[in-house]
Write a protein that holds these residues in place. Structure first.
Motif, mmCIF file in Angstrom:
data_model
loop_
_atom_site.group_PDB
_atom_site.id
_atom_site.type_symbol
_atom_site.label_atom_id
_atom_site.label_comp_id
_atom_site.label_asym_id
_atom_site.label_seq_id
_atom_site.Cartn_x
_atom_site.Cartn_y
_atom_site.Cartn_z
ATOM 1 N N SER A 61 0.425 -1.401 -0.359
ATOM 2 C CA SER A 61 0.064 0.218 0.540
ATOM 3 C C SER A 61 1.231 1.541 -0.447
ATOM 4 C CB SER A 61 -1.558 -0.037 1.288
ATOM 5 O OG SER A 61 0.054 0.189 3.012
ATOM 6 N N LEU A 62 2.125 1.258 0.557
ATOM 7 C CA LEU A 62 3.163 1.966 -0.061
ATOM 8 C C LEU A 62 3.220 2.223 -1.637
ATOM 9 C CD1 LEU A 62 3.938 4.676 1.595
ATOM 10 C CD2 LEU A 62 5.864 3.306 2.570
ATOM 11 N N ALA A 63 3.385 0.600 -2.111
ATOM 12 C CA ALA A 63 4.564 0.933 -3.262
ATOM 13 C C ALA A 63 3.627 1.650 -4.007
ATOM 14 C CB ALA A 63 4.973 -0.384 -3.487
ATOM 15 N N THR A 64 2.434 1.837 -3.634
ATOM 16 C CA THR A 64 1.283 1.846 -4.989
ATOM 17 C C THR A 64 0.873 3.565 -4.835
ATOM 18 O OG1 THR A 64 -0.008 -0.312 -4.621
ATOM 19 C CG2 THR A 64 -1.469 1.615 -5.777
ATOM 20 N N PRO A 65 1.352 3.970 -4.095
ATOM 21 C CA PRO A 65 0.966 5.791 -4.603
ATOM 22 C C PRO A 65 2.282 6.041 -5.051
ATOM 23 C CG PRO A 65 0.746 4.840 -2.192
ATOM 24 C CD PRO A 65 0.629 3.922 -2.658
ATOM 25 N N CYS A 66 3.448 5.487 -4.520
ATOM 26 C CA CYS A 66 4.712 5.656 -5.089
ATOM 27 C C CYS A 66 4.949 5.920 -6.787
ATOM 28 C CB CYS A 66 5.556 4.797 -4.500
ATOM 29 S SG CYS A 66 6.134 5.379 -3.456
ATOM 30 N N GLY A 67 4.586 4.589 -7.432
ATOM 31 C CA GLY A 67 3.745 4.640 -8.691
ATOM 32 C C GLY A 67 3.243 5.371 -9.349
ATOM 33 N N ALA A 68 1.760 6.182 -8.646
ATOM 34 C CA ALA A 68 0.716 6.873 -8.918
ATOM 35 C C ALA A 68 1.635 7.985 -8.468
ATOM 36 C CB ALA A 68 -0.374 7.020 -8.462
ATOM 37 N N GLY A 69 1.873 8.740 -7.661
ATOM 38 C CA GLY A 69 2.654 9.665 -7.829
ATOM 39 C C GLY A 69 4.001 10.032 -8.761
ATOM 40 N N VAL A 109 -6.171 11.770 -14.612
ATOM 41 C CA VAL A 109 -7.678 10.296 -14.338
ATOM 42 C C VAL A 109 -7.510 9.141 -13.372
ATOM 43 C CG1 VAL A 109 -9.866 10.225 -15.239
ATOM 44 C CG2 VAL A 109 -8.994 12.099 -15.872
ATOM 45 N N ILE A 110 -6.326 8.356 -14.445
ATOM 46 C CA ILE A 110 -5.831 7.040 -13.552
ATOM 47 C C ILE A 110 -5.601 7.005 -12.210
ATOM 48 C CG2 ILE A 110 -5.283 4.639 -13.783
ATOM 49 C CD1 ILE A 110 -7.939 5.546 -14.461
ATOM 50 N N ALA A 111 -4.019 8.251 -12.204
ATOM 51 C CA ALA A 111 -3.313 8.151 -11.373
ATOM 52 C C ALA A 111 -3.489 9.181 -9.566
ATOM 53 C CB ALA A 111 -1.935 8.946 -11.277
ATOM 54 N N LEU A 112 -4.799 9.973 -10.018
ATOM 55 C CA LEU A 112 -4.634 10.997 -8.796
ATOM 56 C C LEU A 112 -6.108 9.791 -8.018
ATOM 57 C CD1 LEU A 112 -4.181 13.845 -7.760
ATOM 58 C CD2 LEU A 112 -6.730 14.666 -9.239
ATOM 59 N N PRO A 113 -6.574 9.178 -7.966
ATOM 60 C CA PRO A 113 -7.864 8.734 -7.548
ATOM 61 C C PRO A 113 -7.395 7.121 -7.105
ATOM 62 C CG PRO A 113 -8.914 8.143 -9.679
ATOM 63 C CD PRO A 113 -7.418 9.089 -9.969
ATOM 64 N N ILE A 114 -5.878 6.806 -7.780
ATOM 65 C CA ILE A 114 -5.385 5.550 -7.020
ATOM 66 C C ILE A 114 -4.250 6.422 -6.135
ATOM 67 C CG2 ILE A 114 -3.378 3.775 -7.454
ATOM 68 C CD1 ILE A 114 -4.798 3.432 -10.315
ATOM 69 N N LEU A 115 -3.676 6.833 -6.132
ATOM 70 C CA LEU A 115 -2.773 7.696 -4.984
ATOM 71 C C LEU A 115 -3.867 7.840 -3.789
ATOM 72 C CD1 LEU A 115 -0.132 9.625 -4.116
ATOM 73 C CD2 LEU A 115 -1.293 11.582 -5.347
ATOM 74 N N PHE A 116 -4.737 8.448 -4.081
ATOM 75 C CA PHE A 116 -5.370 8.793 -3.265
ATOM 76 C C PHE A 116 -6.309 7.310 -1.954
ATOM 77 C CE2 PHE A 116 -5.987 13.395 -4.576
ATOM 78 C CZ PHE A 116 -5.656 13.301 -3.700
ATOM 79 N N LEU A 117 -6.554 6.342 -2.965
ATOM 80 C CA LEU A 117 -7.696 5.357 -2.455
ATOM 81 C C LEU A 117 -6.380 4.848 -1.546
ATOM 82 C CD1 LEU A 117 -9.658 4.614 -4.737
ATOM 83 C CD2 LEU A 117 -10.274 5.166 -2.588
ATOM 84 N N ALA A 118 -5.091 4.913 -2.171
ATOM 85 C CA ALA A 118 -3.671 3.854 -2.213
ATOM 86 C C ALA A 118 -2.840 4.585 -0.614
ATOM 87 C CB ALA A 118 -2.376 3.929 -3.311
ATOM 88 N N LEU A 119 -3.226 5.735 -0.686
ATOM 89 C CA LEU A 119 -2.536 6.358 1.195
ATOM 90 C C LEU A 119 -3.501 5.754 1.574
ATOM 91 C CD1 LEU A 119 -1.596 9.955 -0.299
ATOM 92 C CD2 LEU A 119 -0.259 7.609 0.453
#
Length: 160
Positions: free
Chosen positions: A12-20, A39-49
């Motif tokens: 769950s920390l690696a996923t926002p790194c990729g989205a970031g 549009v894809i990375a922003l929700p992934i970033l928030f949900l993963a955080l």
């Protein structure tokens, strides 16, 4: 004492790194080019955080058994299950091959028609109507509305 560095926390920390990184990489791109990754990375970033915060601060006891209790069905014979698995795998590989040969916008309606007629054994009228709807959706959304150019397939590519 709770372990902070477990697999759930790391994932769950690696996923926002990729989205970031996707957001950072698309920062200097033109708006239309950067729209899809943002549009894809922003929700992934928030949900993963959020998932990371829950994995760090949640109190979770010891689990019994596996994380996912997966069990094959008892009502289907293994030979039939194997046959179905091979069939859907072949359909998927055929779809990917069709995308390579004729391109994505043509592969979708062709695949829809073939799958409905051969695997689904649907009537001609339903297969044709759903094929037309899939073509209109592909043409209308991706080509006319979003103006997304898809690469042409190997068959039609050299002549255009």
């Amino acid at each position: 004492m709770k372990r902070f560095l477990n697999l759930r926390c790391a994932l769950s920390l690696a996923t926002p790194c990729g989205a970031g990184y996707a957001l950072y990489a698309s920062w200097s791109w033109p708006f239309r080019t950067a729209l899809f990754p943002r549009v894809i990375a922003l929700p992934i970033l928030f949900l993963a955080l959020i998932e990371w915060a829950l994995s760090v601060w949640s109190i979770e006891g010891e689990r019994e058994g596996h994380a996912v209790d997966f069990q094959f069905t008892d009502t289907v014979e293994p030979a039939l299950a194997r046959k179905r698995t091979i069939a859907i795998t072949m359909w998927t590989l055929g779809f990917l091959g069709l995308i390579v040969l004729v391109g994505f916008p043509l592969a979708v309606p062709i695949f829809v028609f073939l799958y409905l007629r051969i695997a689904g054994r649907e009537p001609w009228t339903l297969a044709i109507v759903l094929t037309a709807i899939s073509w209109l959706f592909m043409e209308g959304l991706f080509n006319r509305f979003l103006h997304l150019p898809f690469p042409e397939g190997w068959i039609f590519g050299p002549w255009s």
